[in-house]
Design a protein around this motif. Structure first.
Motif, mmCIF file in Angstrom:
data_model
loop_
_atom_site.group_PDB
_atom_site.id
_atom_site.type_symbol
_atom_site.label_atom_id
_atom_site.label_comp_id
_atom_site.label_asym_id
_atom_site.label_seq_id
_atom_site.Cartn_x
_atom_site.Cartn_y
_atom_site.Cartn_z
ATOM 1 N N LEU A 1 0.832 -1.206 0.000
ATOM 2 C CA LEU A 1 0.000 0.000 0.000
ATOM 3 C C LEU A 1 0.868 1.257 0.000
ATOM 4 O O LEU A 1 0.619 2.205 -0.754
ATOM 5 C CB LEU A 1 -0.927 0.002 1.224
ATOM 6 N N GLU A 2 1.887 1.262 0.839
ATOM 7 C CA GLU A 2 2.771 2.432 0.937
ATOM 8 C C GLU A 2 3.414 2.767 -0.404
ATOM 9 O O GLU A 2 3.554 3.943 -0.764
ATOM 10 C CB GLU A 2 3.883 2.154 1.950
ATOM 11 N N LEU B 1 2.276 2.150 -3.402
ATOM 12 C CA LEU B 1 1.299 2.743 -4.322
ATOM 13 C C LEU B 1 0.978 4.176 -3.930
ATOM 14 O O LEU B 1 0.746 5.028 -4.788
ATOM 15 C CB LEU B 1 0.020 1.893 -4.345
ATOM 16 N N ILE B 2 0.965 4.437 -2.639
ATOM 17 C CA ILE B 2 0.703 5.803 -2.159
ATOM 18 C C ILE B 2 1.867 6.713 -2.547
ATOM 19 O O ILE B 2 1.678 7.806 -3.085
ATOM 20 C CB ILE B 2 0.491 5.805 -0.624
ATOM 21 N N GLY C 1 1.809 7.509 -6.061
ATOM 22 C CA GLY C 1 0.555 8.090 -6.534
ATOM 23 C C GLY C 1 -0.226 7.213 -7.499
ATOM 24 O O GLY C 1 -0.962 7.715 -8.348
ATOM 25 N N LEU D 1 -4.895 3.113 7.063
ATOM 26 C CA LEU D 1 -3.901 2.391 6.261
ATOM 27 C C LEU D 1 -3.582 1.034 6.894
ATOM 28 O O LEU D 1 -3.527 0.004 6.214
ATOM 29 C CB LEU D 1 -2.619 3.244 6.150
ATOM 30 N N ALA E 1 -4.302 -2.709 5.428
ATOM 31 C CA ALA E 1 -3.188 -3.660 5.278
ATOM 32 C C ALA E 1 -3.484 -4.958 6.026
ATOM 33 O O ALA E 1 -3.208 -6.055 5.535
ATOM 34 C CB ALA E 1 -1.886 -3.031 5.778
ATOM 35 N N ASN F 1 -5.971 -7.038 4.044
ATOM 36 C CA ASN F 1 -5.329 -7.622 2.862
ATOM 37 C C ASN F 1 -4.347 -8.721 3.248
ATOM 38 O O ASN F 1 -4.214 -9.721 2.541
ATOM 39 C CB ASN F 1 -4.624 -6.536 2.050
ATOM 40 N N LEU G 1 -5.248 9.189 1.342
ATOM 41 C CA LEU G 1 -3.915 8.636 1.603
ATOM 42 C C LEU G 1 -2.883 9.225 0.646
ATOM 43 O O LEU G 1 -1.746 9.510 1.041
ATOM 44 C CB LEU G 1 -3.941 7.102 1.504
ATOM 45 N N ILE G 2 -3.282 9.436 -0.600
ATOM 46 C CA ILE G 2 -2.345 10.027 -1.560
ATOM 47 C C ILE G 2 -2.165 11.517 -1.277
ATOM 48 O O ILE G 2 -1.045 12.030 -1.297
ATOM 49 C CB ILE G 2 -2.815 9.779 -3.021
ATOM 50 N N ARG H 1 0.232 12.082 1.686
ATOM 51 C CA ARG H 1 1.242 11.018 1.701
ATOM 52 C C ARG H 1 2.486 11.349 2.512
ATOM 53 O O ARG H 1 3.082 10.463 3.110
ATOM 54 C CB ARG H 1 1.620 10.618 0.278
ATOM 55 N N LEU I 1 1.676 11.135 6.212
ATOM 56 C CA LEU I 1 1.358 9.730 6.456
ATOM 57 C C LEU I 1 2.630 8.886 6.511
ATOM 58 O O LEU I 1 2.776 8.022 7.389
ATOM 59 C CB LEU I 1 0.420 9.224 5.353
ATOM 60 N N THR J 1 3.889 6.673 9.535
ATOM 61 C CA THR J 1 4.141 5.241 9.353
ATOM 62 C C THR J 1 5.529 4.890 9.895
ATOM 63 O O THR J 1 5.706 3.847 10.532
ATOM 64 C CB THR J 1 4.014 4.854 7.860
#
Lengths: 290, 290
Positions: free
Chosen positions: A257-258, A260-261, A264, B192, B196, B199, B236-237, B240, B243, B247
């Motif tokens: 996920l990170e 892809l973030i 973008g 997020l 995760a 998933n 999230l984008i 980012r 974030l 993280t």
């Protein structure tokens, strides 16, 4: 109907069990022991137990039902201190959140009476500990997982099953190994993450300000972080291998996920979030675990 | 009292706002637009809006209050499509979960009418999206954060504050930067992580079995994973950088716990869990965010 419950550990789990058993009229007398004498005294004052025992062994003496409700790391020591009085006539159960370590401890220490021990994990709990929070409804409607081993007596499994059902629980069986793998994934890792998130927040200069703005989503997500430290210390260490495996799975999913973030990639990100959102939206807490 | 709300985005957030405003008797007429005509039609059928607009621009035409309730990445395009009709007499607000990107989009596109735009973030939501779930009570008792910029007109801030208060909200102000840092920590990172975790579970061969055993702790922890994928993709984008910083903090806190677990350092582990547990047990959702 049991004559006497020997309760070892008069905390939230043990105390709630005693209250539930009494309310269901399934026990005449509860003899309780806690490591801390003041807890045992408090349990008696609150009517959770009837008689204070000065040792675990004395709580077992004369009991036909024995419940171990101690942090899992104390299981082996507890078994050692009571094994001299355990007989195949008794039913011995526990409520530990990990099962391989508990079963190993039983194998090592109980010898001939190991057949009377039925390892149990009721899927319940609260984010407040202690006998003061004991609640006769804690087990009602919940799922209880039994993890018998090859030496567990069938008769004892039946007895334990009937007992939990009488308290309103749904009873399932599986191997200690499957149990620990499953709960590493759906319970131990979420707890570990919740603890880490709280520590991450409180470790930041503005953490307190951030927390003051948190809303209902954070409230629910972080609720389990308030769980009992001693109990969780033992669970996380006892199940460390399965937990590490689950943490690796999680880290991979997080990294995906990170990535892809960071780059973008909105479409691919939406796809992964949709997958997660769909999985959660269609999941239902098992009727037994509700 | 407003003559006409121009609602751009008739989803959960926009629809609930329209319903709340109507119930409070604060608006005569709601003209709504959604990217999908079937959503706009549904919103009218449900009584969420009174008139369907075929474009965002036509929803703004004749409105004295304009609400943008679109995924945050759509903010700039939306502003561009309506700016010709925006006037300093209108009050323009949004409900986006990130604020730096929204404020930047407003600065770039709105020019002279930027002073009429008050960036808002109501701390509310649900794990179900869509106008079908619109709820007049969604904002009631919630916290709303305004992130005005130097060009925002004081009069508009006062108007927006009064409006949210009339819907039962508590209103706070801070800079867009502080807002985004705080919400990366207490909202975006938890989402997020929850995505995760789901998933990670569904990606495992036994994931479904594991999920079937999950209990109330998992239920609450993972609730936010069911949130709206489009909305969260954008959040999230958009946020980012903050974030990623959060993280990293989290990963460090997690690694610290993992290290103690792997090496069986029970005392140090208990201490860190106690710290987390205490922080969570003493935390209260702000009265406004309840």
């Amino acid at each position: 109907m049991f004559e006497q419950l020997g309760l070892i550990g008069c905390g939230l789990m043990g105390g709630s069990f005693a209250l539930a058993l009494k309310r269901a009229g399934l026990v005449r007398r509860v003899v309780g022991y806690s490591k801390s004498p003041s807890t045992t005294e408090r349990a008696r004052q609150l009517g959770v137990i009837d008689i204070e025992a000065p040792s675990a062994l004395q709580a077992v003496s004369g009991s036909d039902l024995v419940l171990l409700a101690v942090p899992v790391a104390a299981t082996e020591t507890t078994f050692k201190s009571i094994r001299h009085l355990l007989t195949p006539e008794m039913l011995v159960i526990d409520v530990g959140s990990t099962k391989r370590d508990v079963v190993d401890a039983a194998r090592r220490t109980l010898k001939t009476s190991v057949g009377a021990f039925v390892p149990c994990h009721p899927i319940t709990g609260r984010e407040v500990a202690g006998v003061e929070n004991a609640d006769a409804d804690l087990y009602k409607g919940k799922q209880v997982i039994l993890t018998p081993i090859e030496r567990t007596l069938t008769r004892k499994i039946e007895q334990a099953t009937a007992l939990w059902k009488a308290l309103g629980c749904r009873v399932f069986s599986m191997s200690p190994e499957s149990h620990d793998a499953a709960f590493a994934a759906v319970s131990h890792l979420p707890h570990l993450i919740a603890f880490a998130l709280m520590n991450s927040l409180t470790g930041q200069p503005h953490g307190k300000d951030y927390l003051s703005m948190a809303g209902p989503g954070f409230r629910d997500f972080s609720r389990i972080a308030a769980s009992d430290p001693q109990m969780w210390r033992d669970v996380l260490i006892a199940n460390r291998e399965e937990l590490a495996a689950q943490t690796r799975h999680f880290q991979q999913a997080l990294a995906q996920l990170e990535q892809l973030i960071a780059t973008g990639q909105a479409d691919a990100l939406e796809q992964l979030i949709t997958q997660a959102s769909h999985a959660r939206a269609t999941w239902r807490v098992s009727p037994g675990a509700q």
